[in-house]
Write a protein that holds these residues in place. Structure first.
Motif, short mmCIF file in Angstrom:
data_model
loop_
_atom_site.label_atom_id
_atom_site.label_comp_id
_atom_site.label_asym_id
_atom_site.label_seq_id
_atom_site.Cartn_x
_atom_site.Cartn_y
_atom_site.Cartn_z
N HIS A 63 1.00 -1.28 0.01
CA HIS A 63 -0.04 0.10 0.03
C HIS A 63 0.88 1.22 -0.11
N ILE A 64 0.59 2.14 -0.91
CA ILE A 64 1.53 3.28 -0.93
C ILE A 64 0.57 4.40 -0.52
N ARG A 65 1.33 5.26 0.38
CA ARG A 65 0.30 6.24 1.18
C ARG A 65 1.33 7.17 1.73
N ALA A 66 0.77 8.35 2.16
CA ALA A 66 1.53 9.77 2.84
C ALA A 66 2.50 9.19 3.85
N ASP A 83 7.51 20.18 6.46
CA ASP A 83 7.88 21.17 5.22
C ASP A 83 6.80 21.12 4.13
N ASP A 84 5.96 22.00 4.03
CA ASP A 84 4.90 22.05 3.02
C ASP A 84 5.46 21.96 1.47
N ASN A 85 6.74 22.30 1.48
CA ASN A 85 6.91 22.01 -0.09
C ASN A 85 7.54 20.61 -0.47
N LYS A 86 7.69 19.84 0.65
CA LYS A 86 8.02 18.32 0.48
C LYS A 86 7.09 17.48 0.70
N MET A 87 7.04 16.46 0.01
CA MET A 87 5.79 15.34 0.13
C MET A 87 6.54 14.06 -0.08
N SER A 88 6.37 13.49 1.09
CA SER A 88 6.96 12.12 1.41
C SER A 88 6.07 10.92 1.38
N PHE A 89 6.44 9.88 0.46
CA PHE A 89 5.45 8.54 0.49
C PHE A 89 6.07 7.26 0.86
N SER A 133 5.80 -3.62 7.47
CA SER A 133 7.25 -3.09 7.33
C SER A 133 6.98 -2.04 6.12
N ILE A 134 8.29 -1.33 5.92
CA ILE A 134 8.26 -0.19 4.79
C ILE A 134 9.25 -0.96 3.89
N ALA A 135 8.72 -0.99 2.55
CA ALA A 135 9.20 -1.62 1.26
C ALA A 135 9.76 -0.50 0.43
N GLY A 136 9.36 0.63 0.65
CA GLY A 136 9.97 1.96 -0.18
C GLY A 136 9.61 3.25 0.21
N TYR A 137 10.03 4.23 -0.35
CA TYR A 137 10.13 5.60 0.20
C TYR A 137 10.22 6.44 -1.23
N ALA A 138 9.74 7.48 -1.26
CA ALA A 138 9.91 8.60 -2.31
C ALA A 138 9.61 10.06 -1.73
N ALA A 149 8.95 0.44 -7.49
CA ALA A 149 9.43 1.70 -7.70
C ALA A 149 8.50 2.44 -8.85
N ALA A 150 8.01 2.14 -9.60
CA ALA A 150 7.21 2.66 -10.90
C ALA A 150 6.12 3.04 -9.94
N ASP A 151 5.34 2.24 -9.11
CA ASP A 151 4.19 2.54 -8.25
C ASP A 151 4.51 4.07 -7.53
N LEU A 152 5.80 3.83 -6.66
CA LEU A 152 6.23 5.18 -6.06
C LEU A 152 6.14 6.50 -6.78
N LEU A 153 6.60 6.03 -8.14
CA LEU A 153 6.91 7.16 -8.78
C LEU A 153 5.62 7.88 -9.31
N HIS A 154 4.80 6.92 -9.86
CA HIS A 154 3.37 7.27 -10.31
C HIS A 154 2.44 8.01 -8.90
N ALA A 155 2.75 7.64 -7.72
CA ALA A 155 2.16 8.36 -6.56
C ALA A 155 2.71 9.63 -6.41
N VAL A 156 3.90 9.72 -6.81
CA VAL A 156 4.37 11.31 -6.76
C VAL A 156 3.67 11.93 -7.90
#
Ligand SMILES: CC(C)(COP(=O)(O)OP(=O)(O)OC[C@H]1O[C@@H](n2cnc3c(N)ncnc32)[C@H](O)[C@@H]1OP(=O)(O)O)[C@@H](O)C(=O)NCCC(=O)NCCS
Length: 165
Positions: A3-6, A55-61, A69-74, A101-108
């Motif tokens: 699941h990809i989330r903030a 920081d309002d100018n940064k978005m982390s997923f 457990s955490i499998a990835g981060y963007a 990685a593509a899923d995280l890119l698409h979330a961004v």
């Protein structure tokens, strides 16, 4: 299913660990172990990551597995002119080649709908990442001396145009 989330404050320790492992694996062969450790200790310290969340100018997923457990981060950041940079994209080694990685890119990208393009900086020699970005429509637009105190190494600026139609 993953699941990809903030990202939230609770994710900070796991993301800090993921980033540290990923940096050491990826950049030690390129930058040397000492430089990599110094940079990673500084950039990925939990306090620093926690501050970025505010920081309002940064978005982390994050990409979270069913077991929590955490499998990835963007993380993407917007500068004063509105230009968006994909500042970090890291997945656990066990997820390489899975499409995560593509899923995280698409979330961004989805979170920044309407932007004309997105850019990133990648250290030269990180061939897997460069191949990944090339596969996803990023083109090298500049080669320069790497930022972030990575003295003596070159980095590539890659940009992907995001036409509306
Ligand atoms: C960069 C990253 C997010 C990409 O995710 P991934 O799941 O590994 O990417 P993919 O497997 O979809 O794509 C990588 C491509 O590089 C290719 N590749 C692997 N090693 C390579 C190498 N040494 N040289 C060139 N290409 C390489 C793979 O074959 C694949 O292409 P293909 O799908 O056509 O076979 C992931 O590898 C990662 O987290 N790396 C460590 C962190 C990092 O470097 N982040 C980016 C810089 S901040």
């Amino acid at each position: 299913m993953i699941h990809i989330r903030a990202m939230t404050k609770q994710d900070v320790p796991a993301v800090s660990r993921l980033l540290d492992e990923s940096w050491r694996r990826t950049y030690s062969p390129i930058l040397g172990a000492e430089t990599t450790t110094r940079l990673s200790d500084d950039k990925h310290a939990p306090e620093r990551l926690a501050a970025e969340l505010a920081d309002d100018n940064k978005m982390s997923f994050v990409a979270e597995r069913p077991d929590g457990s955490i499998a990835g981060y963007a993380m993407a950041k917007m500068d004063a002119t509105g230009d968006v940079m994909l500042d970090r994209l890291h997945i656990d080694r066990s997820e390489f080649g899975t499409g995560l990685a593509a899923d995280l890119l698409h979330a961004v990208l989805a979170a920044h709908a309407g932007i004309p393009s997105i850019a990133l900086e990648v250290i030269e020699g990180n061939d897997r990442a460069i191949a990944f970005y090339g596969k996803h429509g990023f083109e090298v637009v500049e080669r320069r001396s790497a930022a972030h105190g990575v003295g003596g190494h070159a980095s590539l600026i890659m940009r992907r145009l995001l036409p509306r139609a």
